[in-house]
Enzyme design. Structure first.
Site, PDB file in Angstrom:
ATOM      1  N   PRO A   2       7.270 -44.573  40.847  1.00 34.46           N
ATOM      2  CA  PRO A   2       5.926 -44.094  40.698  1.00 34.46           C
ATOM      3  C   PRO A   2       5.608 -42.694  40.289  1.00 34.46           C
ATOM      4  O   PRO A   2       4.500 -42.508  39.920  1.00 34.46           O
ATOM      5  CB  PRO A   2       5.305 -44.356  42.029  1.00 34.46           C
ATOM      6  CG  PRO A   2       6.114 -45.387  42.636  1.00 34.46           C
ATOM      7  CD  PRO A   2       7.415 -45.352  41.969  1.00 34.46           C
ATOM      8  N   LYS A  61       1.035 -40.640  35.897  1.00 38.27           N
ATOM      9  CA  LYS A  61       1.775 -41.834  36.291  1.00 38.27           C
ATOM     10  C   LYS A  61       1.297 -43.067  35.535  1.00 38.27           C
ATOM     11  O   LYS A  61       1.797 -44.171  35.783  1.00 38.27           O
ATOM     12  CB  LYS A  61       1.630 -42.069  37.795  1.00 38.27           C
ATOM     13  CG  LYS A  61       2.032 -40.875  38.643  1.00 38.27           C
ATOM     14  CD  LYS A  61       1.638 -41.055  40.099  1.00 38.27           C
ATOM     15  CE  LYS A  61       1.761 -39.748  40.857  1.00 38.27           C
ATOM     16  NZ  LYS A  61       1.247 -39.848  42.243  1.00 38.27           N
ATOM     17  N   ARG A 124       5.281 -55.080  45.642  1.00 43.84           N
ATOM     18  CA  ARG A 124       4.101 -54.964  46.524  1.00 43.84           C
ATOM     19  C   ARG A 124       2.786 -55.253  45.822  1.00 43.84           C
ATOM     20  O   ARG A 124       1.732 -55.305  46.474  1.00 43.84           O
ATOM     21  CB  ARG A 124       4.052 -53.556  47.121  1.00 43.84           C
ATOM     22  CG  ARG A 124       5.221 -53.300  48.047  1.00 43.84           C
ATOM     23  CD  ARG A 124       5.250 -51.871  48.519  1.00 43.84           C
ATOM     24  NE  ARG A 124       4.207 -51.575  49.477  1.00 43.84           N
ATOM     25  CZ  ARG A 124       3.988 -50.377  49.978  1.00 43.84           C
ATOM     26  NH1 ARG A 124       4.726 -49.371  49.588  1.00 43.84           N
ATOM     27  NH2 ARG A 124       3.034 -50.178  50.844  1.00 43.84           N
ATOM     28  N   ARG A 211     -11.406 -25.464  46.099  1.00 40.86           N
ATOM     29  CA  ARG A 211     -11.443 -26.584  47.044  1.00 40.86           C
ATOM     30  C   ARG A 211     -11.369 -26.095  48.484  1.00 40.86           C
ATOM     31  O   ARG A 211     -10.928 -24.977  48.751  1.00 40.86           O
ATOM     32  CB  ARG A 211     -10.256 -27.507  46.764  1.00 40.86           C
ATOM     33  CG  ARG A 211     -10.333 -28.088  45.368  1.00 40.86           C
ATOM     34  CD  ARG A 211      -9.963 -29.525  45.360  1.00 40.86           C
ATOM     35  NE  ARG A 211     -10.461 -30.099  44.138  1.00 40.86           N
ATOM     36  CZ  ARG A 211     -10.145 -31.328  43.736  1.00 40.86           C
ATOM     37  NH1 ARG A 211      -9.347 -32.070  44.474  1.00 40.86           N
ATOM     38  NH2 ARG A 211     -10.636 -31.802  42.625  1.00 40.86           N
ATOM     39  N   ARG A 321       1.331 -41.328  55.142  1.00 43.06           N
ATOM     40  CA  ARG A 321       2.644 -41.093  54.573  1.00 43.06           C
ATOM     41  C   ARG A 321       3.309 -40.016  55.415  1.00 43.06           C
ATOM     42  O   ARG A 321       3.027 -39.905  56.593  1.00 43.06           O
ATOM     43  CB  ARG A 321       2.528 -40.654  53.107  1.00 43.06           C
ATOM     44  CG  ARG A 321       1.871 -41.707  52.227  1.00 43.06           C
ATOM     45  CD  ARG A 321       1.978 -41.353  50.772  1.00 43.06           C
ATOM     46  NE  ARG A 321       1.327 -42.389  49.958  1.00 43.06           N
ATOM     47  CZ  ARG A 321       0.074 -42.344  49.567  1.00 43.06           C
ATOM     48  NH1 ARG A 321      -0.682 -41.325  49.893  1.00 43.06           N
ATOM     49  NH2 ARG A 321      -0.442 -43.322  48.857  1.00 43.06           N
TER      50      ARG A 321
END
EC number: 3.2.2.23
Length: 333
Positions: A2, A61, A124, A211, A321
């Site tokens: 990925p 990606k 998946r 941000r 994660r």
DNA sequence: CACACACCCTGTTTGC
DNA sequence: TGCAAACAGGGTGTGT
């Protein structure tokens, strides 16, 4: 496979095979792999068969194949592929035993290698394929990388920031083909990646510092910069000695520049080693694994020592994660 | 607009 | 050995 280096390895493997290839047959073995296709499976198959693939292009990606349908269409199309967490595109002989988790089969007639099969394999089913309309890039630059060789494989072609921007090469500003400056609609909101010659570093840093979140979250935001996932975020943060939860608004522009430079170094090194692989799940188009897993400094190394200072690497839960970092080298400051 | 979180799915690995 | 739980590198949609 990925993240950017793994997707680029796949793209580079497909590019010489699919350029000018005519699609002769398509089979949908699991329609869930078409969840991002805006229509039924029949529509996907009907529009694809008989058409010609121009190239294999990548941004971040996302991978896509600019595509000329058999019958002239009013708008150029692209076959978009996203590998998700576990997707692969494998080159197979047509008479080969089907891969067990093959979800989509594309048979093509390739000018370079003759009849061959592209097997979309995905455990998946977070990945997908779709036919999508394309739109012109907003900045008028090439939509992604479409070179004939692996990005970064020609050291002479890299500029000071690790960019490849060779006039005349496919996918650069000099290429006249329409598809070069068109991006699939469903990829148009994905930011350019840090290895893209059109990556606007000053603008990305300005947005990053504006941000109010942790720096790792920002690195993973594909709308800010693309191509970085959990592994390379952790590796880049380790290299730049930045804590994953360092608040973005507390970063200096200089520190942000260092971090982005490390992102490029990590991505290019991974490219040079054929990507990261932990097992047979993450392979190139021939089913071979990369070697970057041997070069990891932080990711997956919890409990092992930091190569810089010897302190044990820690692992912390992060957005369903994990983050891996050195608690001594990488402190919030 | 920016952010945090839930959600989508299955096969393999692990730990009891 | 058998079984359930944990685990896995993705993007997107929704609600605040």
């Amino acid at each position: 496979m990925p993240e950017l280096p793994e997707v680029e390895v796949v793209r580079a493997g497909l590019q010489p095979v699919v350029s000018g290839a005519v699609v002769s047959g398509v089979e949908i073995l699991d329609p869930r792999s078409l969840k991002r296709h805006g229509g039924p499976s029949d529509d996907f198959v009907d529009r694809l068969v008989g058409g010609t693939i121009d190239a294999a292009v990548r941004r971040g990606k996302f991978l896509w194949f600019p595509f000329e349908p058999a019958r002239a269409h009013d708008e150029p199309l692209a076959l978009v592929a996203h590998l998700g967490m576990s997707g692969q595109v494998l080159l197979r002989d047509r008479d080969a035993e089907p891969d067990r988790l093959m979800r989509i089969r594309l048979d093509v007639e390739s000018p370079a290698v003759g009849p061959i099969r592209l097997a979309f394999v995905d455990q998946r089913i977070f990945g997908s394929m779709a036919l999508d309309e394309t739109v012109p890039t907003l900045d008028g630059r090439p939509a992604g990388f479409a070179g004939p060789r692996l990005l970064g494989s020609d050291p002479d072609a890299l500029d000071a920031r690790g960019h490849r921007d060779v006039p005349g090469a496919v996918g650069t500003d000099a290429d006249p083909a329409d598809w070069v400056r068109r991006v699939p609609h469903q990829v148009s909101h994905i930011a350019r990646d840090p290895l893209d010659p059109a990556f606007d570093e000053r603008r990305v840093i300005a947005r990053l510092l504006a941000r109010r979140t942790g720096v790792k979250r920002a690195l993973l935001d594909q709308g800010l910069l693309s191509g970085v996932g959990n592994i390379y975020a952790d590796e880049s943060l380790w290299a730049a000695r930045v804590h994953p939860e360092q608040p973005t608004e507390s970063l200096s522009a200089a520190r942000a520049r260092v971090l982005l430079a490390e992102v490029r170094v990590v991505l290019l090194r991974a490219l040079g080693e054929g990507g990261t692989s932990f097992d047979a799940q993450y392979v190139n188009v021939n089913g071979q694994s990369g070697y970057f897993s041997h070069s990891l400094n932080a990711y997956g190394r919890q409990g092992e020592t930091c190569p810089r200072c010897g302190t044990p690497i820690v692992r912390e839960a992060f957005m369903n994660r994990s983050s891996h970092f050195c608690p001594r080298c990488q402190r919030v400051r």
